[in-house]
Design a protein around this motif. Structure first.
Motif, mmCIF file in Angstrom:
data_model
loop_
_atom_site.group_PDB
_atom_site.id
_atom_site.type_symbol
_atom_site.label_atom_id
_atom_site.label_comp_id
_atom_site.label_asym_id
_atom_site.label_seq_id
_atom_site.Cartn_x
_atom_site.Cartn_y
_atom_site.Cartn_z
ATOM 1 N N ARG A 18 9.882 6.202 44.091
ATOM 2 C CA ARG A 18 8.933 7.235 43.692
ATOM 3 C C ARG A 18 7.576 6.592 43.489
ATOM 4 O O ARG A 18 7.408 5.729 42.629
ATOM 5 C CB ARG A 18 9.365 7.921 42.403
ATOM 6 N N LEU A 19 6.616 7.008 44.286
ATOM 7 C CA LEU A 19 5.258 6.521 44.154
ATOM 8 C C LEU A 19 4.465 7.455 43.248
ATOM 9 O O LEU A 19 4.685 8.666 43.236
ATOM 10 C CB LEU A 19 4.579 6.437 45.519
ATOM 11 N N SER A 20 3.546 6.878 42.515
ATOM 12 C CA SER A 20 2.644 7.647 41.661
ATOM 13 C C SER A 20 1.213 7.267 41.989
ATOM 14 O O SER A 20 0.935 6.129 42.377
ATOM 15 C CB SER A 20 2.913 7.361 40.182
ATOM 16 N N CYS A 21 0.326 8.199 41.799
ATOM 17 C CA CYS A 21 -1.101 7.936 41.989
ATOM 18 C C CYS A 21 -1.841 8.674 40.884
ATOM 19 O O CYS A 21 -1.830 9.909 40.834
ATOM 20 C CB CYS A 21 -1.558 8.398 43.358
ATOM 21 N N ALA A 22 -2.452 7.922 40.008
ATOM 22 C CA ALA A 22 -3.137 8.503 38.859
ATOM 23 C C ALA A 22 -4.645 8.385 39.016
ATOM 24 O O ALA A 22 -5.156 7.375 39.511
ATOM 25 C CB ALA A 22 -2.690 7.797 37.577
ATOM 26 N N ALA A 23 -5.338 9.405 38.577
ATOM 27 C CA ALA A 23 -6.799 9.399 38.633
ATOM 28 C C ALA A 23 -7.356 8.855 37.319
ATOM 29 O O ALA A 23 -6.782 9.042 36.254
ATOM 30 C CB ALA A 23 -7.317 10.806 38.866
ATOM 31 N N SER A 24 -8.493 8.212 37.424
ATOM 32 C CA SER A 24 -9.099 7.588 36.251
ATOM 33 C C SER A 24 -9.780 8.584 35.339
ATOM 34 O O SER A 24 -10.039 8.302 34.171
ATOM 35 C CB SER A 24 -10.120 6.538 36.694
ATOM 36 N N VAL A 25 -10.107 9.735 35.878
ATOM 37 C CA VAL A 25 -10.793 10.747 35.088
ATOM 38 C C VAL A 25 -10.105 12.082 35.261
ATOM 39 O O VAL A 25 -9.308 12.277 36.159
ATOM 40 C CB VAL A 25 -12.281 10.868 35.502
ATOM 41 N N ARG A 26 -10.460 13.026 34.378
ATOM 42 C CA ARG A 26 -9.926 14.373 34.519
ATOM 43 C C ARG A 26 -10.552 15.051 35.733
ATOM 44 O O ARG A 26 -11.561 14.615 36.246
ATOM 45 C CB ARG A 26 -10.258 15.190 33.269
ATOM 46 N N GLY A 27 -9.926 16.105 36.176
ATOM 47 C CA GLY A 27 -10.518 16.883 37.254
ATOM 48 C C GLY A 27 -9.835 16.721 38.584
ATOM 49 O O GLY A 27 -10.320 17.240 39.587
ATOM 50 N N LEU A 28 -8.708 16.006 38.610
ATOM 51 C CA LEU A 28 -8.009 15.848 39.884
ATOM 52 C C LEU A 28 -7.526 17.184 40.414
ATOM 53 O O LEU A 28 -7.323 17.344 41.619
ATOM 54 C CB LEU A 28 -6.831 14.882 39.707
ATOM 55 N N SER A 29 -7.415 18.158 39.520
ATOM 56 C CA SER A 29 -6.962 19.484 39.941
ATOM 57 C C SER A 29 -7.951 20.159 40.880
ATOM 58 O O SER A 29 -7.608 21.135 41.536
ATOM 59 C CB SER A 29 -6.738 20.369 38.709
ATOM 60 N N GLY A 30 -9.151 19.645 40.962
ATOM 61 C CA GLY A 30 -10.146 20.202 41.866
ATOM 62 C C GLY A 30 -10.017 19.733 43.302
ATOM 63 O O GLY A 30 -10.792 20.149 44.158
ATOM 64 N N SER A 70 4.467 15.999 45.082
ATOM 65 C CA SER A 70 4.276 16.904 43.952
ATOM 66 C C SER A 70 3.086 16.412 43.138
ATOM 67 O O SER A 70 2.627 15.286 43.330
ATOM 68 C CB SER A 70 5.541 16.973 43.080
ATOM 69 N N ARG A 71 2.633 17.255 42.240
ATOM 70 C CA ARG A 71 1.490 16.855 41.425
ATOM 71 C C ARG A 71 1.637 17.434 40.027
ATOM 72 O O ARG A 71 2.257 18.482 39.838
ATOM 73 C CB ARG A 71 0.177 17.310 42.050
ATOM 74 N N ASP A 72 1.043 16.738 39.074
ATOM 75 C CA ASP A 72 0.982 17.192 37.693
ATOM 76 C C ASP A 72 -0.491 17.158 37.303
ATOM 77 O O ASP A 72 -1.018 16.088 36.977
ATOM 78 C CB ASP A 72 1.826 16.292 36.793
ATOM 79 N N ASN A 73 -1.146 18.282 37.379
ATOM 80 C CA ASN A 73 -2.581 18.309 37.115
ATOM 81 C C ASN A 73 -2.901 17.976 35.659
ATOM 82 O O ASN A 73 -3.979 17.453 35.364
ATOM 83 C CB ASN A 73 -3.154 19.666 37.494
ATOM 84 N N ALA A 74 -1.984 18.253 34.767
ATOM 85 C CA ALA A 74 -2.218 17.913 33.362
ATOM 86 C C ALA A 74 -2.257 16.405 33.163
ATOM 87 O O ALA A 74 -2.930 15.899 32.253
ATOM 88 C CB ALA A 74 -1.137 18.540 32.486
ATOM 89 N N LYS A 75 -1.543 15.675 34.013
ATOM 90 C CA LYS A 75 -1.522 14.213 33.925
ATOM 91 C C LYS A 75 -2.418 13.577 34.970
ATOM 92 O O LYS A 75 -2.441 12.345 35.088
ATOM 93 C CB LYS A 75 -0.094 13.711 34.089
ATOM 94 N N ASN A 76 -3.130 14.407 35.755
ATOM 95 C CA ASN A 76 -4.010 13.863 36.799
ATOM 96 C C ASN A 76 -3.260 12.903 37.715
ATOM 97 O O ASN A 76 -3.785 11.835 38.073
ATOM 98 C CB ASN A 76 -5.218 13.153 36.179
#
Length: 121
Positions: A18-30, A70-76
């Motif tokens: 399972r790969l994960s990719c996290a954003a450093s800031v909020r707003g990945l939901s955009g 899949s994505r979790d916008n709350a966790k970016n």
């Protein structure tokens, strides 16, 4: 936006990662998000993509039925569940963010640094 991919490693054929990719800031939901890979000696190719809300996904034919984005916008964070791995899945995997058309074209606005997946046969 900085993206940090993780979760790569060595796995035997038939196994899962399972790969994960996290954003450093909020707003990945955009952004639409995508996973790409570059096998050794080959060009980068799209693996999977997901729209901003997660309502639509797209997969390369080679991974359909085996990989799930899949994505979790709350966790970016965006994920790539990879099952039934085979040697042809060996590659550096990258995540990207951008508009839906750009992600599908492989021209995302932001890119992660890549994580290596090696599948032993």
């Amino acid at each position: 936006v900085q993206l940090q991919a993780s979760g790569g490693g060595l796995v035997q054929a038939g196994g899962s990662l399972r790969l994960s990719c996290a954003a450093s800031v909020r707003g990945l939901s955009g952004y639409a998000l995508g996973w790409f890979r570059q096998p050794p000696g080959k060009e980068r190719e799209i693996v999977a993509a997901i729209t901003r809300t997660g309502s639509n996904t797209d997969y390369a034919d080679s991974v359909k039925g085996r990989f799930t984005i899949s994505r979790d916008n709350a966790k970016n964070t965006v994920y790539l569940q990879m099952d039934s791995l085979n040697a042809e899945d060996t590659a550096v995997y990258y995540c990207a963010a951008g508009s839906w058309p750009n992600v599908l074209r492989g021209t995302g606005d932001y890119w992660g640094q890549g994580t290596l997946v090696t599948v032993s046969s």
